[in-house]
Every structure is written in structure tokens, then in C-alpha cells.
Design an enzyme around this catalytic site. Structure first.
Site, PDB file in Angstrom:
ATOM      1  N   GLU A 309       0.822  -1.214   0.000  1.00  0.00           N
ATOM      2  CA  GLU A 309       0.000   0.000   0.000  1.00  0.00           C
ATOM      3  C   GLU A 309       0.856   1.263   0.000  1.00  0.00           C
ATOM      4  OE1 GLU A 309      -4.119  -1.462   1.981  1.00  0.00           O
ATOM      5  OE2 GLU A 309      -2.626  -0.741   3.409  1.00  0.00           O
ATOM      6  N   ASP A 383      -8.686  -8.479   3.935  1.00  0.00           N
ATOM      7  CA  ASP A 383      -8.366  -7.439   4.918  1.00  0.00           C
ATOM      8  C   ASP A 383      -9.440  -7.314   5.991  1.00  0.00           C
ATOM      9  OD1 ASP A 383      -7.245  -5.367   6.261  1.00  0.00           O
ATOM     10  OD2 ASP A 383      -7.558  -3.863   4.700  1.00  0.00           O
ATOM     11  N   GLU A 411     -12.244  -1.754  12.021  1.00  0.00           N
ATOM     12  CA  GLU A 411     -12.341  -1.331  10.629  1.00  0.00           C
ATOM     13  C   GLU A 411     -13.194  -2.377   9.910  1.00  0.00           C
ATOM     14  OE1 GLU A 411      -8.684  -1.329   8.412  1.00  0.00           O
ATOM     15  OE2 GLU A 411      -9.599  -0.375   6.665  1.00  0.00           O
TER      16      GLU A 411
END
Lengths: 718, 718
Positions: A309, A383, A411
């Protein structure tokens, strides 16, 4: 005795009044509340804990154990637990064979508990009933002390204690994604608890309480800063700040680690490269490690997110993950430090299914990493979704210790506002069978090292901790921290048992309360899967904040950041074909699992659309079409949240007002947002497939444009 | 009685132990601690407070007063204060003439206390000694109740109470520079206490405690968000959040205001202009105001930063501040709302001395603003410096109500880590004489309206409040919040008296402690002036964070953002010539003040370099050269901080461990940083003037390059 009871009673009332309503039951004390016990239990405890025999010159760690025992006893009874040197009726004897001759004299199986384990036993010594807390190390004593207190808190029989316990995994660490400006990436419980600005001179009482809470679970390491690391954390003034925290944590057996930015030699070292094969770069890291260890002799090591990322890494110099990790490992090796190298890698330049990329990159490197490197792998291949199949790397790198990375923060899971007991998720992953060495080759056996004989083992949890008074953004989120810690110690525990234990310590030991609330917790994880990403769908969250629904998002620069990449819905069908007719990600799993996932007759509904692209009218096992089943799952998610509300309401008599109402308010938010997820998702999919809603199903109240128009520029945690 | 004492004693110890060390004396309770009183005082209180007579159907506000009284009494004595309907010995009688016939029967001077004032009197009624708390409104009762509790806390004679009090200023508001993402511009006490993300469904106990603390000072308004406003705050979902806070604050007499972005009609209204003379724009604001008042009937109004530091405003459309303010005023007027229009304006395109620009822009507009507009003026003409002469606008706009904007937070003042008692600064400004109507035309008389007969009056303080457990980043910073509130009620109070009062409530009423600690507080403000910006220097702080020294900074885009713009040091001399030979800013002050500032014989050293550019060898009143005097001031600053450390150490016996050590640690940081300021500043000025240090003065340890190289990318509050 009656006077005492009345005093204690008064005291509790006054305690609330004097400190102001906010500190009454505000969650700060976590599961270490040590509230006054009812008469019977207090008498039992008093009977079984008349005095404490401790080593003569207690180490800092042993002193911490003594303090905790005395603090707890005072909380439970209002009385002081005296320290004595003579065994009498009800004495608690605490020590190691080295520090206590009394302990050394007992014939105890010290060989079986290693460096961190402990023995907790009711024993008769010299004709007196005593309780023995014994270990090979002072840290073991601390763990044993917390176990004893947990026995009290959960109302076990204190006269029949016989516990022998040692951790199955060596490194049990929290990962804080905390930035140096005190923001927390994916943190939903307020700012970072590390006040970097004021450290090292000013420290917070909270640092100690953090250490207590973690030690009570056996967590023995903490990575202080974000994996998206800022290079300044390695400047001398930040090393001094880190050292101040390490000094506080040391007596609790908690070592500090830092996330490092791979390009630090350039950014703060003045070099023009960070090439891991460059001798100057290697020397810079060696010097930096030496500098750190001068200030923190028991520093744990580095966690690294590299070539992931946008983060820099060895591939920027055409080197491999092995080159990068081993260079850092060489710098840490003289000091017994460890590198935790993350496998969370994928590339927008790689057209291959994102779910396959980490495996593809890392499997060929198996066996090439230095001995003090662990590769840290998220539980699933994408993820931290509400549900993912276990990561296919687990089981396929027998010569490289893989450590687990679980998410404790939320998240993709509704932030800290949604009650989702993640213990259930952890358990599902840990008990998943990789089959790599036949049946029983569970993920737990991979990470505890027993399957492949790893010499090093580890597990990490991305913390849900912030400066919120209740640490985690809600009382129930504390259970996820707790569950992570307990499973890190013993990955074979049942999530439900952990939930019950936590409930007893946090709220009430009343069996009716515990059973009902544990039911609610265990159901909560499936509920969020249903209202967000049912039937194996994943990554449908809106851009950036990853909070609300955004299944329509298709315009982000990197294809694999777009929800449409994952659900692949069109007028014909929905789902990601990962069978041999598609990306063939199934081949990364061992047989018979690959076959199990590939075969529509055997695959579970929960994984269906993760592995298969199917027509909307596909006939499900339930007899419904896929479309109708999908809609019914969303509705089931809503019903479950409504049910959680009703359950919580029924528990009102067992819970203090402040924590009851806070939880009730949060459930109200959760219900609103579950409905939002359901309505936005159904509206979008209808827009794609043009299908009617099944009969009797309520139509979403707004148009797709409405849901698309919602934006949340000030969402936390980004 | 002895048993009770012992119980209360035990209780205090247990209180600490049970709640964990962190909540013992962690500052959360501010000056409303209500700790158990020693025997004698408890007996006096018990004697003078046997029961409470309240109105029969108490309003929400009166109920808040009753609750506070009972909570405090319980804290002080451990006992419950009963409510009764009959006057007997020691009864406290609380009510308005409307709500209580007993109160109505008393001949009290209700005419003199207005809507918010109160009477607090020891009276004999029917032969019984009683205490009367009377007011015309329920809010007055609440204020009177807090005054009574302050009397208890500061050990006044409770049998001889005779207080009549009413506020001198109408709008007494806090300004929160809090952003919707919970960051706080120039906030150094953690994130915003407003959890916008979870509002309106989830509210915090802290919101109530915030309201209690403010009501205890008479603060009656709060602007929730940053003057650099985000347009979204006016979206329906944020209005709902604001309404939830307003509902909580209402019983405490605190109205909410919002900062608004002038271009909101474009950003969230879909219009293509924000021109204040455009009818659509005007209608948009009217509709928006109507919408807000539907949800918040007592909404206070808008605070506006327009055409200032890049914020949009009426001048973007060639309109004036009057055009902008009056448009908003028209929207609020039907609802009795107020516009607070900030005068903090300056432009990089204007070559005129920044200190003159606000006056130049606003004075010509005097009398043109609508009746419900107040112009909000910072205390000095630049920006919240450790010392500035009072703003020349005060006194020069007789037909426009000017309200004061003080800083409570500590931008330019060492953040929350430095102990700087701002009460001394506020007092200096409020007591400054403008001379506009002859001697005695103080700034206080401008803002309380008595000088010009303003119909509206106001005062604002930029809050130093965050989620830190102690609210303000340190215990002593709470004193600034306290002092602001007390001076907002009565701007003629002495800062020292306020300090003593606060010390008694916060720490101890021991006279030795109070006098010594008050000395330290009063000296602290001059100390920071000395070690940061002595002799009238200003704005020498480094870029962005405005924390450490940066007198060398010269490269920022806007000239008036550079320290060199302010000190104008070169090889010849230093200081900003604002006399007629220079920018002539002195002419903005009335005579004889302009002359006083211009004349080197009359001007005080403290203002010298604000108004004069002088050679380094200029002969000071002390006999020293300017250069030597400047150096000696830096050293005096250091010595004062060292002295504060010594004083604090001497106060150890009076202070609980937690608050003592926290303060001691902060003083250690302050000393380090005072030295940094001293050394960096002297090094820089030596570099400019090439002069030697006076004999016996210690040379700074590092080179200028070292000080220039320091950077703080993660400083809080930016």
C-alpha cells in the site's frame, strides 16, 4: 461483621457520588474491577486468603504481583491483606524455587511450565490449607496472581484450585496503529494513549493500568506505533520517549517494539538509499539497533510493513522481502531482537486476484528468512472483513514461522459503535483446519508452532485502545481485547467460555445474566456478517472510512480498492469465481479443502460468494433463489440486532445504569446502521439485477442516489 | 460522630483504591471536588444546612441546583441533605418570588439583580437562622447555589452571608476551536470533548460535567466549533447533534452557538454565490436559521471569522463586514439570535503594520452594524502573545458593541505544558485605561458597556478544554478557565483573589499553601514573557506550531507570519517603530496614551520594543544597554521558573501525590523549554548583532544551526 458490611455499602454509594457520576462505572477498570464481594464470597475469600507469603527481596515484577493481590483483596473485602513469613491456615504462598525456600521445598512440576507458566494450587502444608502460586520466573508469578484473582472474580472454588498453565505462543503482542501526532489509524476509541508530545518527562497513570490489563491476559509485547510508520520514531528524542514507556512496562513483562519505515536511512539517516544490500544501509540499521538497546536493553524488535500500500520496501531496489527482513534481523540479532515482517502485500500492477498475491509472493521464500524473523499474516487473504476464509498462507510455509495478525479494532466492522464479539471470529479462524498434514492441522497448530515445529511463535492483535475513558469505545469492545489476550495464551480456548469469563468479571456472575449475555455476544458476529457482507461477500464498504455501505464504488484508482472488484455483481449474477474456472485461488488451499470450496455441493453458504460467481436464480440449499436468500440474510441481520436490543433490555436488572444506558444507546445506533446497510445494499443490487423483492419483504425507503450521496468527511480513524 | 469520621476516613482511602489510582485526584472534578470537610467545618456546615426548602415544582434548572447542593453536601459530610417544607433552624431556602411564596414574602432587593443575579443571605426567619438563596429566575438560583458552595469550599463564615451579585457582561461564552473530526485547533488537552461521530444518540457524562463547571462560573454560552468553520456543521445531521448538546446544556443556562463558514450557501446549499446582498443567499441563511431554531429554540447565534487568514467573507464579493454581519443578523433576528463577528483581520496584500489593520477596517464601520451584532476583538492587535498592549479598537467604537476575545488555551504560550496563570494577563488587559473618555475609561468598562452604553455586551474565551482526564492538560491550566469565567461575570475582580479562591477549591484552604501558591501563579505570567518575548517583543515563535523559538524565521509566504517582521532586529538595533516616525500605530490610541507610548521617557519597559526600534546600546532605565537588559530578562525568566519549581517543592506537604508529581513533571519540562527559548533567542540575536554576552552570562550551549534544525512535525493543536 455487620458494621463492616454497612460501611462497605455506604462506601460504594459515596464512591460514586464523591468522584462524580462519570467515574462510577465508566469502564476504566476493565475486567479488573475488584468490587466488594457479597457476604458469602467475601467470607470464603477471607478464609482462603488470610495472609501473603512473598519472596524476601521481591523483584519489581513480584512487587507488581503483590501490589495487585493487595489492591484486589482490598477491593473485594475492604481489608488489607497482610504479608507474613509463616505458613498458617489460609496463607497464600507466592514464589519461585529461586526466590522462596518454601516454594523450593514443595514437589511441584516446574519442568512443565517453562519460563512464563505458573502453578496455582490449593495445598496442605504443615497441616495448614494454603494456596500456592509458583513459577520458574517472576513473570510467571505475576501471571499466576492474575489467574488467582480471576478465580475469585469468576467464583471458582478457592479451596480446590489446581491449575497448571503455560502459554502456547511465545510472542503475544498488541499492534497499535498509533501515529506520532496521536491520531490512530483505524482507531475508534479516541486518540492514542501515548502522549508522545509530553513523554518522556510526563507519564500517565494510564500507562501503568494498560500494563496491568495486558499482564492480566499474558500479553507480553506491544508495538507502539503504526505499521504505516513515521521515520521520526527512530530519532533520539523518540527513543527516549519509547524508553520511558518501556521502563513502565518492564515489571509487567511487556516488551516494547517499534514499527519502522523501511526508508528511514534516507529520511532521518541522510543516506541516499535504503537498499538492504548496501553496506552503509546495513550499518545504519546496526547502529540504530545498538542505540536503541543502549536505552532499552530488552527492546523487542521491529514490525515492518514494506512494499505494501505504497510503503517503501526492498522491492524498490529490486530486492526481496527476505533481503529486507534479514538485513533488519542482522541488526537486531546481537540483542535477541525480532523482526515481524508483514505479509499484507498486494499490488495494483498485478492483475492476479488480490486474495492470491501474498501467498504467491511469500511461499517461494519459505525457509529463506533469518531465524529471528517471523512473518505476520492477517487472518484472511483480503483485509479484516466480517468474514473471510482463513489465509491460505497458513500451513504452507513449514520453514518460516508465521504469526497471526488479528484485528481487535473494528475497521470494516462498524467501528466501535457496533457490538460485534470478535472472539467468535478468532475462534473460527483458529479452529479452521488447513488439512496440510491431514485432518486436525488447524490454524491454531500452525501458529502455536506444533504443526511445523516452529522455533519462534507469535500472535498479534491490532489494538482497539484509545483515550476513551472505557479504553475501547464501548464496554463490550473490551471483550475483544480480552478474548484476543486469552486466545494468545491458549488458542484452543472456546470463545464462548471466554465471553462468560469476561462477563463475570466485567458485569455480574449471576448465571442468568452470564448465559443470556453470552448468547447475545456469540450471535453478534453472525449478525454483522448478515447485515454487511452475507454469504461470503466482502469489502463492500464505502471509500476511505470503510464504515457504511458502498457496494457501488468503482472509480478508485486501484482496482482492488473498489467494492465492485469483490462482489462482481451484474445483471446475471454475483460473486467472485475463485475456482479453477476463475482465479483459482482455491488451489492455494490443501486438499480436500480446495475441492470442498470448489464444489457447490459441499461449500458452506457462508463462503459461497467468496469462491463462486453464481446466477441470481441459483438454487440455494434453503430452496430459495440466491437473490431471495441474499435479501433474507440482510433481514436476518436486522432481526438479530433487534433481538440483541431486546436481550439487553432484559438484562437491565443486572447492570448499573451508566453501562446499561451506554450499551443500549450504542445498540440503537447499530440498529439504525444495520438498516442503512441492508437498505443501501438491497437497493444497489436491485439496481444491478433489476429483480423484484421477494414477497412480503419491505422495500428500502430511499433511492440508490440517496445512499450514494451520503458522505462522511469527518469519520474517525482515517 | 467519631464512627462517622472513621468511616469517612476509610472511605477516602478506599475510594482511591477501588477506583484505581487514576481516578483518585486526577483533576476530573475541577474546582467542584466537594471533598469531606474536617470536623469543625463539617459541624459548621451541618449547623447551617439542616435541610433545603425548594420550590414545589422545580424547573429543570432549579432541579440542577438542588442536585448540586445535595451532591456537594454529601461530599462534604457523607450525609444526605433532606428537603423539607418548613423553616427551622439552619434551613436553606431557595426560590424565586414566583416559585416560592416564602421567598416572595421576604423583602429582598430583587430589582437590583436582573435576570441572572442572585441574593445569598443569612437571615433570621420566624426566629430561625436560615440561609436564603433568591433570584428572579431559576438560572439566578443555580448561580446562587454555586456561590453558596464556593463559600463553603473557601471557608467563609456561613452564618454571616450577605452577597448580592449580578453579572456585568451579558454574553459570557467559551469558544471551542474544535473541528468536526474531533481535532482541536490550538488545543493542547487532547481531542474535542464533542464526540460528533456518536452524537446525537450517544452522549457522554462529561457533557453534563462540562455544563456544571461552566454554570458554576456563570458562563452562559458556548460556541461548539472552530472559527475556521466547516460548512457541514449546518447540515441537518449536525444540527441534530448540536441539538442533543443544547438539550443537555439548557438546564444549566448555557446556550449553544455555532461558528459558520461564510461560503456555506455554496458548499452545502448548492448556490453559486455567498454574496450577502444576493436575495437567494439571504433566503438560504434565513431558512437555515429557521431550521436550526426548530430544533434548538434557544439557539444563541453565529460566530463568524470572515475575510481573515483565507476564510471566505463578504469582501470576496466587494461587500463590507457590515454587509456580511447584517445579513446573518437579519436571519437570526426573528429568533433573538446574535452574530458575533470577529475583528481578527489582516491581509498580506496590505503593506500597513498588521497591528493597525483591524482598527483601520472596522472603525469606519462604527454604528453601521445591526443591533444583534457584536464585534469580537482579541485582547491585543496581533495574536494572543504573552504580552501585547490592549487592542486599540477598544474604546474607539462607541456605537458598536465590542466583545472581548481572550485566549484560555496556550498557543504562543508553551501549550498546556507551561504553567502560566492567564488571570494576570486578563487583569492587565481589563484594567488597562483607554483614556477615550478620560482617566478611568478602562477596557473593562468598554466591554461591560458602561463606557459607551452598549445595549449588548459580551466576552469570549478560547477554551483550553479537551478529553484529557483533567480537562485542560494540567491542573493549573484549570485556573485559566476558572479565571476567565469569574472575570466574565465581574471584570473588576482581582486576578490574585481569583487565584486564591481557585487554589482553595482545587487544593487546600491552608493559608500558607494558598499564599505561596498564589505568589507562584501571579509570577508565572511575567516569567513566560521574560523567557519568550521580553521587553515588548512578540511573535517570535517557530512556524506552524507556535511553540518553540523561531526568531530567525523569514521565509513564510505572508510577511506578517514571519518573526523577523515583528522584531526587526539587525546589526544596529531591534524593535518595531510604531511611533510617528514608523508605522504610527500609536495614533490609534487616545491621548495621553499615544504620547505615553511614543515617548521613551514615559513608556514602560514592558512595551518598549512593541513601539520602538532602538539601537542595541540604547541606555535602559536600569542603566544597562538594551542588549544587556534583553539578555538579563531571558535569564530572569529562567530564574523565575527555577523559583516556581522550588516553591512547588515546598508545597509538597499540602498536595496529593498524583497532582503534585504531575505538576512537578510539567515544571521540569517548562524549565527545559524556557532554557531552550533563552538559548535559541540569545544565539540568534548575537548572530544578528555580533555582540558579546555581558560578563558572567552563560553562553548558550549550541550553535544557531542547531536551534534552526529542530523540527516538530507532530506537535499538537495545528
Amino acid at each position: 461483621m455487620n458494621t463492616l458490611i454497612r460501611i462497605v455499602g455506604t462506601l460504594i454509594i459515596l464512591n460514586g457520588l464523591l468522584s462524580g457520576a462519570a467515574s462510577a462505572e465508566d469502564g476504566y477498570d476493565l475486567w479488573l474491577r475488584y468490587q466488594p464481594l457479597p457476604d458469602t464470597e467475601r467470607e470464603i475469600l477471607t478464609h482462603n486468603a488470610t495472609a501473603l507469603i512473598t519472596p524476601e527481596n521481591p523483584s519489581a515484577t513480584t512487587q507488581v504481583a503483590i501490589n495487585e493481590m493487595q489492591r484486589a483483596f482490598h477491593g473485594f473485602t475492604g481489608n488489607h491483606l497482610p504479608i507474613t513469613s509463616e505458613i498458617t491456615q489460609g496463607t497464600i504462598l507466592i514464589g519461585t524455587p529461586d526466590s522462596s525456600t518454601a516454594i523450593a521445598r514443595l514437589a511441584l512440576p516446574f519442568g512443565s511450565i517453562g519460563k512464563e507458566g505458573f502453578l496455582l494450587r490449593s495445598m496442605e502444608i504443615n497441616g495448614f490449607k494454603t494456596t500456592v502460586i509458583a513459577a520458574n520466573t517472576d513473570l510467571g508469578l505475576l501471571y499466576g496472581t492474575f489467574e488467582f484473582l480471576r478465580q475469585v472474580q469468576t467464583k471458582q472454588d478457592l479451596s480446590l484450585l489446581d491449575i497448571i498453565s503455560a502459554p502456547d505462543i511465545q510472542l503475544r503482542v498488541l499492534n497499535h496503529w498509533d501515529n506520532l501526532d496521536r491520531s490512530v489509524e483505524r482507531g475508534y476509541a479516541g486518540q492514542s494513549i501515548w502522549d508522545w508530545w509530553r513523554l518522556p518527562t510526563v507519564t500517565e497513570p494510564r500507562y501503568q493500568d494498560y500494563a496491568r490489563a495486558n499482564a492480566s491476559l499474558g500479553i507480553n509485547g506491544t508495538v507502539l506505533n503504526n505499521v504505516n510508520a513515521q521515520p521520526e520514531v527512530l530519532l533520539p528524542r523518540y527513543i527516549a520517549k519509547t524508553a520511558a514507556l518501556a521502563d513502565i512496562f518492564r515489571p509487567y513483562g511487556i516488551r516494547v517494539f517499534l514499527s519502522v519505515r523501511f526508508s528511514s536511512p534516507i529520511e532521518i539517516g541522510g543516506l541516499d538509499t535504503a537498499d538492504p544490500l548496501n553496506p552503509e544501509v546495513q550499518q545504519w540499521w546496526k547502529d540504530k539497533a545498538d542505540e536503541i538497546y543502549r536505552h532499552i536493553p530488552d527492546f523487542g524488535g521491529f514490525l515492518v510493513k514494506a512494499n505494501s500500500e505504497g510503503q517503501p520496501g526492498p522491492q524498490d531496489y529490486d530486492r526481496t522481502h527476505v533481503d529486507g527482513a534479514n538485513m533488519l534481523a542482522a541488526a537486531l540479532e546481537p540483542h535477541d531482537g525480532t523482526v515481524m515482517w508483514r505479509a499484507f502485500v498486494y499490488s495494483e500492477h498485478n492483475p492476479v486476484d488480490r486474495a492470491k498475491q501474498a501467498y504467491d509472493q511469500f511461499k517461494p521464500l519459505d525457509g529463506d528468512f533469518a531465524d529471528n524473523v517471523l512473518v505476520q499474516v492477517k487472518n484472511g487473504a483480503i483485509d479484516f472483513q466480517p468474514r473471510e476464509p482463513f489465509h491460505p498462507m497458513f500451513g504452507t510455509m513449514p520453514n518460516t514461522p508465521l504469526m497471526m495478525e488479528f484485528q481487535i479494532t473494528q475497521e470494516y466492522l462498524g467501528f466501535s459503535t457496533h457490538l460485534v464479539y470478535l472472539g467468535a471470529l478468532y475462534e473460527e479462524v483458529l479452529k479452521a483446519d488447513t488439512y496440510v498434514q491431514g485432518k486436525g492441522s488447524t490454524v491454531a497448530r500452525v501458529i502455536d508452532g506444533s504443526l511445523h515445529g516452529y522455533k519462534q511463535t507469535g500472535i498479534a492483535g491490532v489494538a482497539n485502545i484509545g483515550v476513551d475513558r472505557d479504553w475501547s469505545g464501548s464496554i463490550f469492545n473490551q471483550a475483544d481485547w480480552y478474548a484476543f489476550g486469552r486466545l494468545a495464551w491458549n488458542p484452543d480456548l472456546d470463545a464462548r467460555d471466554i465471553a462468560e469469563e469476561w462477563l463475570k468479571m466485567t458485569f455480574s456472575t449471576d448465571p442468568e445474566f452470564v448465559q443470556t449475555a453470552a448468547d447475545m455476544m456469540m450471535r453478534s458476529r453472525e449478525a454483522v456478517v448478515d447485515y454487511m457482507t452475507p454469504l461470503g461477500l466482502a469489502h463492500l464498504m464505502d471509500t476511505g472510512h470503510h464504515y457504511g455501505p458502498g457496494p457501488w464504488v468503482s472509480e478508485l484508482a486501484r482496482p482492488e480498492w473498489n467494492p465492485v472488484y469483490y462482489h462482481r455483481a451484474d445483471s446475471e449474477g454475483i460473486g467472485f469465481d475463485r475456482t479453477p474456472t476463475g482465479s483459482n485461488a482455491v488451489e492455494q488451499y490443501a486438499e480436500p479443502l480446495a475441492q470442498h470450496f470448489s464444489d457447490l455441493d459441499t461449500i458452506d453458504d457462508k463462503d459461497l460468494l467468496w469462491f463462486h460467481h453464481l446466477p441470481w436464480d441459483y438454487q440455494m440449499k434453503s430452496g430459495k433463489t440466491l437473490w431471495n436468500e441474499l435479501v433474507s440474510r440482510y433481514d436476518r441481520g436486522i432481526e438479530e440486532v433487534e433481538s440483541m436490543q431486546a436481550i439487553w433490555e432484559s438484562l437491565r436488572p443486572y447492570v448499573d445504569q451508566q453501562r446499561f444506558e451506554r450499551t443500549a444507546d450504542l445498540l440503537e445506533v447499530q440498529l439504525e446502521e444495520a438498516n442503512w446497510w441492508r437498505n443501501a445494499s438491497i437497493t444497489y443490487f436491485q439496481n444491478v439485477n433489476g429483480l423484484e423483492l421477494p414477497e412480503g419483504i419491505e422495500a428500502p425507503p430511499y433511492s440508490l442516489e440517496h445512499y450514494k450521496s451520503l458522505s462522511f468527511p469527518y469519520a474517525p480513524g482515517i
